[in-house]
Design an enzyme around this catalytic site. Structure first.
Site, PDB file in Angstrom:
ATOM      1  N   SER A 195      -7.470   3.931   9.662  1.00  0.00           N
ATOM      2  CA  SER A 195      -8.257   3.938   8.434  1.00  0.00           C
ATOM      3  C   SER A 195      -7.579   3.079   7.352  1.00  0.00           C
ATOM      4  CB  SER A 195      -8.396   5.397   7.957  1.00  0.00           C
ATOM      5  OG  SER A 195      -8.836   5.464   6.638  1.00  0.00           O
TER       6      SER A 195
ATOM      7  N   ARG B 186     -14.762  12.682   8.478  1.00  0.00           N
ATOM      8  CA  ARG B 186     -13.502  13.356   8.846  1.00  0.00           C
ATOM      9  C   ARG B 186     -13.109  14.375   7.785  1.00  0.00           C
ATOM     10  NH1 ARG B 186      -9.777   8.723   8.751  1.00  0.00           N
ATOM     11  NH2 ARG B 186      -8.150  10.270   9.070  1.00  0.00           N
TER      12      ARG B 186
ATOM     13  N   ASP C 275     -15.100   2.514   7.897  1.00  0.00           N
ATOM     14  CA  ASP C 275     -14.049   3.480   7.538  1.00  0.00           C
ATOM     15  C   ASP C 275     -14.546   4.418   6.444  1.00  0.00           C
ATOM     16  OD1 ASP C 275     -11.297   4.602   7.242  1.00  0.00           O
ATOM     17  OD2 ASP C 275     -11.563   3.713   5.270  1.00  0.00           O
TER      18      ASP C 275
ATOM     19  N   HIS D 276       0.842  -1.202   0.000  1.00  0.00           N
ATOM     20  CA  HIS D 276       0.000   0.000   0.000  1.00  0.00           C
ATOM     21  C   HIS D 276       0.873   1.246   0.000  1.00  0.00           C
ATOM     22  CE1 HIS D 276      -3.452   2.549   0.848  1.00  0.00           C
ATOM     23  NE2 HIS D 276      -2.677   3.186   1.703  1.00  0.00           N
TER      24      HIS D 276
ATOM     25  N   LYS E  44      -8.599  -1.274   6.073  1.00  0.00           N
ATOM     26  CA  LYS E  44      -8.846  -1.758   4.707  1.00  0.00           C
ATOM     27  C   LYS E  44      -7.822  -2.823   4.312  1.00  0.00           C
ATOM     28  CE  LYS E  44      -8.910   2.547   3.498  1.00  0.00           C
ATOM     29  NZ  LYS E  44      -9.228   3.954   3.494  1.00  0.00           N
TER      30      LYS E  44
HETATM   31  N1  URA Z   1      -6.047   7.442   3.342  1.00  0.00           N
HETATM   32  C1  URA Z   1      -6.961   6.678   3.992  1.00  0.00           C
HETATM   33  O1  URA Z   1      -7.358   5.620   3.493  1.00  0.00           O
HETATM   34  N2  URA Z   1      -7.385   7.092   5.185  1.00  0.00           N
HETATM   35  C2  URA Z   1      -6.987   8.236   5.775  1.00  0.00           C
HETATM   36  O2  URA Z   1      -7.425   8.543   6.855  1.00  0.00           O
HETATM   37  C3  URA Z   1      -6.051   9.032   5.078  1.00  0.00           C
HETATM   38  C4  URA Z   1      -5.589   8.596   3.857  1.00  0.00           C
END
Ligand code: URA
Length: 434
Positions: A183, A168, A161, A82, A187
């Protein structure tokens, strides 16, 4: 338990329990806890923070809010990668075929681009016919047969999320490190890989502007991954300028293909090799860095990584001919050089601005449903620390609309900061966290 009490508890800096966090996440996802109470909680977290246990609890509660993918049917150690996002970041396009050629299965879920950074799937759609909408069976079968598959993230992946991030985003609570880490990791953990390798970007074009913040984010994510039982490692890489020279969907695919044939830019290859080293080590396939690098060089030199890319594109419905002849990608109709306004040395290239110029050309998505022009973009000619003379070309713009090309040229010219003193370029791979 009442959400009101939890907000007050966090406002006073107390730690929330596992049960409190799980109940809060479930209540919010189910719509029982209103946005205004969750927004107050997020703001309290921004001021008071969360400890390691709370951060892990939040991550796992969000992971468990939707489907947790089971990749057991895929043979071998599945390593996911990632990136926290950057301009010109086409790393997965080169890294995944290299890993597949070396027998590390890559089962990757990816997003589309929004804003100034492009998404891997958009870039891959430069291959006519390519689709990332893969059924679970086809996804597993392709990884087993070819060694890699890249599918679009399903809506049921960590829905808590998704809802929380949207909140957010509009309440000024995105940039808190434990919230970002939970967050991203919710995932990643829902995607079901055995090991996770993270590319945390730092610099003017990244979420984390300073190395210190990038280090904190990387350490927090690595700790979450380890505590969740996954081998996790990270590398901090430079985003004080775009990665490589190409920015724009098909232009980036071409640069990734050039890297797979041994002709890619040095900085891009360094990032690919740093992440590849961590992935090979996580999969137990490399003794050390030298061994990992030698293996990656080998599959580039013998053409097997390039062939893997072609097999993967074909398996997902795409025309693979451009993998062997990049002239087959659609070309933009207008080409314009952006000249330097003064002589000196390139001190900084505002990466976010280069991303915005690509968007201005139509190469990025303003909203989730925007259509994008895959052929447009920018090829940088000068990078940080390069000497430049007045009138010399800084970058070349590729576009399909005169007005957009004009707007993009101005943005690119302003993105270059040119100073009188020579500078030393900082290394693209800044630090390993594992
Ligand atoms: N990318 C994400 O998936 N979450 C965040 O909070 C910030 C960047």
């Amino acid at each position: 338990m009442r959400m009101y009490d939890l907000i007050v508890k966090k406002k006073h800096g107390e730690a929330l329990t596992t049960e409190e966090i799980r109940s809060m996440v479930k209540g919010f996802t189910d719509g029982e806890i209103p946005d205004y109470q969750m927004a107050a909680m997020m703001m309290a977290v921004c001021f008071r923070g969360m400890n390691e246990a709370e951060t892990l609890d939040l991550t796992l509660a969000m992971r468990d809010s939707g489907e947790v993918i089971d990749l057991a049917a895929i043979k071998g150690v599945k390593v996911d990668k990632h990136s926290t996002g950057g301009v010109g970041d086409k790393t997965s396009l080169a890294l995944a075929p290299i890993m597949a050629a070396l027998g590390v299965p890559v089962a990757k879920m990816s997003g589309r681009g929004l804003g100034h950074t492009g998404g891997t799937i958009d870039k891959l759609e430069s291959f006519p016919g390519f689709t990332a909408e893969l059924a679970k069976d086809a996804f597993v079968c392709n990884v087993n047969e070819i060694g890699m598959a890249i599918a679009a993230q399903t809506a049921d992946l960590a829905p808590a999320d998704k809802k929380l991030y949207a909140l957010r985003d509009v309440t000024g609570t995105v940039d808190e490190i434990s919230l970002i880490a939970s967050s991203i990791m919710s995932k990643k953990l829902a995607c079901g890989a055995d090991a996770i390798v993270l590319d945390v970007k730092t610099g003017n074009g990244a979420f984390m502007k300073s190395v210190e913040d990038a280090r904190k984010l990387a350490r927090t994510m690595v700790s979450i991954g380890q505590l969740a039982g996954k081998h996790t490692a990270a590398v901090i890489t430079d985003m004080d300028q775009p990665l490589g020279y190409a920015v724009g969907n098909s232009l980036e695919v071409i640069e990734a293909i050039e890297t797979l044939t041994g002709n890619g830019p040095k900085d891009f290859k360094e990032v690919v090799f740093a992440l590849g080293t961590l992935m090979l080590q996580a999969a137990g396939k490399a003794r050390d860095e030298a061994d990992a690098r030698a293996q990656m060089e080998r599959v580039i030199a013998d053409g097997s990584a390039q062939k893997k890319l072609a097999a993967f594109v074909a398996a997902q419905g795409g025309d693979f001919a451009p993998v062997f002849n990049t002239d087959l990608f659609p070309k933009a109709g207008i080409k314009r050089n952006v000249p330097a306004r003064q002589s000196g040395y390139v001190h900084r290239i505002l990466a976010e601005q280069i991303g915005s110029a690509c968007m201005a050309l139509g190469g990025g998505r303003e909203t989730k449903v925007s259509e994008i022009d895959l052929a447009v973009g920018i090829i940088l000619q000068k990078k940080n620390a390069d000497e430049v003379r007045r009138g010399e070309t800084l970058a070349v713009i590729y576009g399909n609309d005169e007005e957009k090309v004009e707007a993009a040229s101005k943005i690119v010219q302003a993105a270059y900061e040119i100073g009188q003193q020579p500078i030393k370029q900082r290394p693209v791979v800044i630090e390993y966290i594992n």
